[in-house]
Scaffold this motif. Sequence first.
Motif, PDB file in Angstrom:
ATOM      1  N   ALA A 182      19.916 -14.178 -20.043  1.00 55.30           N
ATOM      2  CA  ALA A 182      18.618 -14.214 -19.358  1.00 55.30           C
ATOM      3  C   ALA A 182      18.577 -13.171 -18.251  1.00 55.30           C
ATOM      4  N   ALA A 183      17.401 -12.609 -18.052  1.00 50.49           N
ATOM      5  CA  ALA A 183      17.214 -11.637 -16.979  1.00 50.49           C
ATOM      6  C   ALA A 183      17.302 -12.340 -15.632  1.00 50.49           C
ATOM      7  N   THR A 234      12.981 -21.239 -24.165  1.00 56.74           N
ATOM      8  CA  THR A 234      11.832 -20.467 -24.639  1.00 56.74           C
ATOM      9  C   THR A 234      10.762 -21.402 -25.191  1.00 56.74           C
ATOM     10  N   ALA A 235       9.557 -20.865 -25.326  1.00 59.75           N
ATOM     11  CA  ALA A 235       8.464 -21.660 -25.896  1.00 59.75           C
ATOM     12  C   ALA A 235       8.767 -22.039 -27.337  1.00 59.75           C
ATOM     13  N   ALA A 236       9.396 -21.135 -28.078  1.00 62.74           N
ATOM     14  CA  ALA A 236       9.753 -21.433 -29.470  1.00 62.74           C
ATOM     15  C   ALA A 236      10.778 -22.566 -29.537  1.00 62.74           C
ATOM     16  N   ALA A 257      15.995 -29.066 -14.434  1.00 61.63           N
ATOM     17  CA  ALA A 257      17.221 -28.286 -14.215  1.00 61.63           C
ATOM     18  C   ALA A 257      17.768 -27.757 -15.543  1.00 61.63           C
ATOM     19  N   PHE A 258      17.705 -28.589 -16.595  1.00 60.67           N
ATOM     20  CA  PHE A 258      18.147 -28.140 -17.920  1.00 60.67           C
ATOM     21  C   PHE A 258      17.288 -26.976 -18.418  1.00 60.67           C
ATOM     22  N   ILE A 259      15.970 -27.133 -18.337  1.00 60.37           N
ATOM     23  CA  ILE A 259      15.062 -26.089 -18.805  1.00 60.37           C
ATOM     24  C   ILE A 259      15.328 -24.776 -18.078  1.00 60.37           C
ATOM     25  N   ARG A 260      15.551 -24.872 -16.786  1.00 55.20           N
ATOM     26  CA  ARG A 260      15.779 -23.670 -15.993  1.00 55.20           C
ATOM     27  C   ARG A 260      17.173 -23.096 -16.234  1.00 55.20           C
ATOM     28  N   ASP A 261      18.144 -23.941 -16.449  1.00 49.83           N
ATOM     29  CA  ASP A 261      19.519 -23.494 -16.674  1.00 49.83           C
ATOM     30  C   ASP A 261      19.627 -22.652 -17.943  1.00 49.83           C
ATOM     31  N   VAL A 262      19.013 -23.130 -19.042  1.00 45.49           N
ATOM     32  CA  VAL A 262      19.112 -22.402 -20.317  1.00 45.49           C
ATOM     33  C   VAL A 262      17.950 -21.434 -20.498  1.00 45.49           C
ATOM     34  N   ARG A 263      17.010 -21.423 -19.566  1.00 43.79           N
ATOM     35  CA  ARG A 263      15.787 -20.604 -19.665  1.00 43.79           C
ATOM     36  C   ARG A 263      15.125 -20.848 -21.018  1.00 43.79           C
TER      37      ARG A 263
END
Length: 301
Positions: free
Chosen positions: A6-7, A57-59, A49-55
């Motif tokens: 992730a960037a 994607t919408a897919a 926190a999980f969503i942000r940790d793995v970044r």
Amino acid sequence: MTTDTAAPISPQQQVLEDELVATVVASFDGTPDPRLKQVMQSLTRHLHAFIRDVRLTAAEWNKAIEFLTAVGHITDDRRQEFVLLSDVLGASMQTIAVNNQAHKGATDATVFGPFFVDDAPEIPLGGDIAGGATGQPCWIEGTVTDTDGNPVAGARIEVWECDEDGFYDVQYTDDRMAARAHLFSDEHGAYRFWGLTPVPYPIPHDGPVGKMLEAVGRSPVRASHLHFMVTAENLRTLVTHIFVDGDPQIEVGDSVFGVKNSLIKEFAQQAPGTPTPDGGDLGDHTWARARFDIVLAPAGI
């Protein structure tokens, strides 16, 4: 799934995400039930926190929704795919660990599993749970006591297992009930019954949970086991299994993380013609025997 790194996240983006978490958490501030408020706010923090940790994607989010929808669609009154999902993620065992604190030698608990059925038939002491299910006969005996060593008379002991082909009766197509029953301990806390020598088997892997295991390269196979649920007045309900000492699957790994060393028992093989504990004779057939002494913790521990 993408494996791209992730960037870096800009300070402005960090602030936006932090503000959203705070807003969603605050939306539960008015929850009347303090415990529900705690659970929902903690769930929100961990989920974000999980969503942000793995970044995420919408897919990937869409794929997750499709997966959970499929889990719901395959679940019915005979198959609980959500329990299966909880099991293979270790969530079931973690919940059990949290809710069954170690206490003075009480028997370890393990996963409930998706195959329990209410209203299993009652058998007398020394009865047979097989009900037509195929497998090597196995004599199981033991006692039920409390943690002070006092015998527990009248404890209800529910037992269930798969047949020699790895199928539970709920997986049969004829709606018959087999390889499950309940019985009660006697005045000395003793119990005994005939069952089947446990065998390893795969959890149902023809649905979304099975596809997930395949995608991550995990085996669906469970170590050989026999289920118990033991209830008695003023004592903590015990849900557990016993496992077969020497089963290679124990070393490979149980797909739902249910094995505990204290629950591995010897299933001693008996030669043809060996008299059975109840005075019978199985003729040219081999059989096995195992002992499982059950210790129940006080209720509320």
